[in-house]
Design a protein around this motif. Structure first.
Motif, PDB file in Angstrom:
ATOM      1  N   ALA A  61       0.832  -1.204   0.000  1.00 47.10           N
ATOM      2  CA  ALA A  61       0.000   0.000   0.000  1.00 47.10           C
ATOM      3  C   ALA A  61       0.866   1.253   0.000  1.00 47.10           C
ATOM      4  CB  ALA A  61      -0.938   0.000   1.204  1.00 47.10           C
ATOM      5  N   ILE A  62       1.929   1.228   0.783  1.00 47.11           N
ATOM      6  CA  ILE A  62       2.845   2.372   0.814  1.00 47.11           C
ATOM      7  C   ILE A  62       3.483   2.571  -0.552  1.00 47.11           C
ATOM      8  CG2 ILE A  62       5.015   3.225   1.783  1.00 47.11           C
ATOM      9  CD1 ILE A  62       4.234   1.780   4.396  1.00 47.11           C
ATOM     10  N   GLU A  63       3.924   1.483  -1.177  1.00 48.96           N
ATOM     11  CA  GLU A  63       4.572   1.582  -2.480  1.00 48.96           C
ATOM     12  C   GLU A  63       3.590   2.062  -3.555  1.00 48.96           C
ATOM     13  OE1 GLU A  63       7.511  -1.005  -5.427  1.00 48.96           O
ATOM     14  OE2 GLU A  63       6.548  -1.988  -3.713  1.00 48.96           O
ATOM     15  N   SER A  66       2.892   5.749  -3.137  1.00 49.44           N
ATOM     16  CA  SER A  66       4.045   6.595  -3.498  1.00 49.44           C
ATOM     17  C   SER A  66       4.223   6.692  -5.008  1.00 49.44           C
ATOM     18  CB  SER A  66       5.320   6.053  -2.849  1.00 49.44           C
ATOM     19  OG  SER A  66       5.697   4.808  -3.425  1.00 49.44           O
ATOM     20  N   LEU A  67       3.834   5.648  -5.750  1.00 50.88           N
ATOM     21  CA  LEU A  67       4.009   5.627  -7.194  1.00 50.88           C
ATOM     22  C   LEU A  67       2.786   6.145  -7.956  1.00 50.88           C
ATOM     23  CD1 LEU A  67       5.755   2.146  -7.666  1.00 50.88           C
ATOM     24  CD2 LEU A  67       6.822   4.412  -7.858  1.00 50.88           C
ATOM     25  N   ALA A  68       1.632   6.134  -7.318  1.00 49.39           N
ATOM     26  CA  ALA A  68       0.385   6.499  -8.004  1.00 49.39           C
ATOM     27  C   ALA A  68       0.389   7.962  -8.428  1.00 49.39           C
ATOM     28  CB  ALA A  68      -0.805   6.225  -7.093  1.00 49.39           C
ATOM     29  N   LEU A  69      -0.198   8.218  -9.591  1.00 53.23           N
ATOM     30  CA  LEU A  69      -0.454   9.595  -9.983  1.00 53.23           C
ATOM     31  C   LEU A  69      -1.488  10.212  -9.055  1.00 53.23           C
ATOM     32  CD1 LEU A  69      -0.655   9.185 -13.866  1.00 53.23           C
ATOM     33  CD2 LEU A  69       1.241  10.141 -12.544  1.00 53.23           C
ATOM     34  N   GLU A  70      -2.444   9.384  -8.650  1.00 46.33           N
ATOM     35  CA  GLU A  70      -3.441   9.798  -7.671  1.00 46.33           C
ATOM     36  C   GLU A  70      -4.190   8.576  -7.177  1.00 46.33           C
ATOM     37  OE1 GLU A  70      -7.122  12.910  -6.865  1.00 46.33           O
ATOM     38  OE2 GLU A  70      -6.474  12.523  -8.916  1.00 46.33           O
ATOM     39  N   TYR A  71      -4.683   8.658  -5.961  1.00 45.06           N
ATOM     40  CA  TYR A  71      -5.601   7.648  -5.436  1.00 45.06           C
ATOM     41  C   TYR A  71      -6.587   8.344  -4.512  1.00 45.06           C
ATOM     42  CZ  TYR A  71      -2.989   7.750  -1.031  1.00 45.06           C
ATOM     43  OH  TYR A  71      -2.395   8.159   0.146  1.00 45.06           O
ATOM     44  N   GLN A  72      -7.774   7.792  -4.435  1.00 43.74           N
ATOM     45  CA  GLN A  72      -8.800   8.301  -3.535  1.00 43.74           C
ATOM     46  C   GLN A  72      -9.502   7.135  -2.857  1.00 43.74           C
ATOM     47  OE1 GLN A  72      -9.538  11.377  -2.591  1.00 43.74           O
ATOM     48  NE2 GLN A  72      -8.091  12.408  -3.981  1.00 43.74           N
ATOM     49  N   ILE A  73      -9.906   7.357  -1.624  1.00 47.04           N
ATOM     50  CA  ILE A  73     -10.622   6.362  -0.823  1.00 47.04           C
ATOM     51  C   ILE A  73     -11.961   6.959  -0.414  1.00 47.04           C
ATOM     52  CG2 ILE A  73     -10.607   5.039   1.335  1.00 47.04           C
ATOM     53  CD1 ILE A  73      -7.472   5.200   1.111  1.00 47.04           C
ATOM     54  N   ALA A  74     -13.010   6.176  -0.549  1.00 47.85           N
ATOM     55  CA  ALA A  74     -14.347   6.624  -0.158  1.00 47.85           C
ATOM     56  C   ALA A  74     -15.095   5.439   0.438  1.00 47.85           C
ATOM     57  CB  ALA A  74     -15.097   7.206  -1.352  1.00 47.85           C
ATOM     58  N   TRP A  75     -16.221   5.702   1.031  1.00 48.73           N
ATOM     59  CA  TRP A  75     -16.954   4.632   1.702  1.00 48.73           C
ATOM     60  C   TRP A  75     -18.448   4.948   1.734  1.00 48.73           C
ATOM     61  CZ3 TRP A  75     -13.544   7.987   3.894  1.00 48.73           C
ATOM     62  CH2 TRP A  75     -14.069   8.933   4.780  1.00 48.73           C
TER      63      TRP A  75
END
Length: 202
Positions: A61-63, A66-75
């Motif tokens: 998850a850390i890697e 760190s490499l993602a252009l972007e990420y989002q979390i929702a619920w």
């Protein structure tokens, strides 16, 4: 890898976790990876989060982040799950994750056979997508790690249900606690019949 069909395009992988839990939210992640990260993360062992140990998921998850252009979390929370049903709440969580992205993807690769409603982005559904797509697998890891940490934190406020261990799923110890103490405010009331049927089998 389905990503290869979209070379040169911005791809978002979408997945959710927590559908089968008895309590807590259903959580979704949307992850956009640069093409240069695909081989790196594949070599690091990114795959279906359910097939990884907790320590490996935490590391990956850390890697990924760190490499993602972007990420989002929702619920979607427990009240929404009980009102909408778990499938619709899962789709809502995924829709929210995509809508929170500041980078507009050209296509969303979505785990499962259900399309996300009212999504203004092209999407492709992949059954067992977390096994077939690197970006979906990355999303499953990010969502799983985030939700597991949430459940560990909730265990402090709800110590009777062993949430730090079971993360809200229906283990024997969790079901026994429900029999003894009843459901808490974070338990899914719409899953009551499921709990009863499971309890009868114990």
């Amino acid at each position: 890898m389905p990503e290869c069909s979209y070379l040169g395009q911005i791809i978002a992988g979408i997945d959710e976790v927590g559908r089968g839990a008895l309590c807590g939210p259903v959580v979704a992640a949307a992850v956009i990876l640069p093409q240069t990260a695909w081989s790196v993360l594949a070599k690091s062992g990114v795959r279906d989060s359910k097939k990884l140990s907790s320590a490996t998921r935490d590391r990956l998850a850390i890697e990924i982040q760190s490499l993602a252009l972007e990420y989002q979390i929702a619920w979607a929370d427990v009240a929404e799950i009980d009102t909408l049903n778990i499938l619709q709440a899962s789709l809502l969580a995924m829709q929210r994750a995509v809508n929170q992205l500041s980078i507009q993807p050209d296509v969303c690769l979505v785990d499962g056979k259900q399309s996300i409603p009212n999504l203004q982005v092209r999407q492709e559904n992949l059954v067992k997508g977390d096994e077939r797509s690197l970006t979906i697998a990355a999303a499953s890891i990010v969502a799983k790690v985030w939700r597991d940490r949430l459940m560990v934190n909730l265990a402090t406020d709800y110590p009777l249900y062993d949430l730090g261990t079971n993360k809200g799923y229906g283990t024997a110890k969790h079901l026994q606690a429900l029999r003894l103490h009843g459901a808490s405010s974070i338990h899914r009331q719409s899953f009551a019949s499921y709990r009863c049927s499971r309890q009868k089998g114990n």
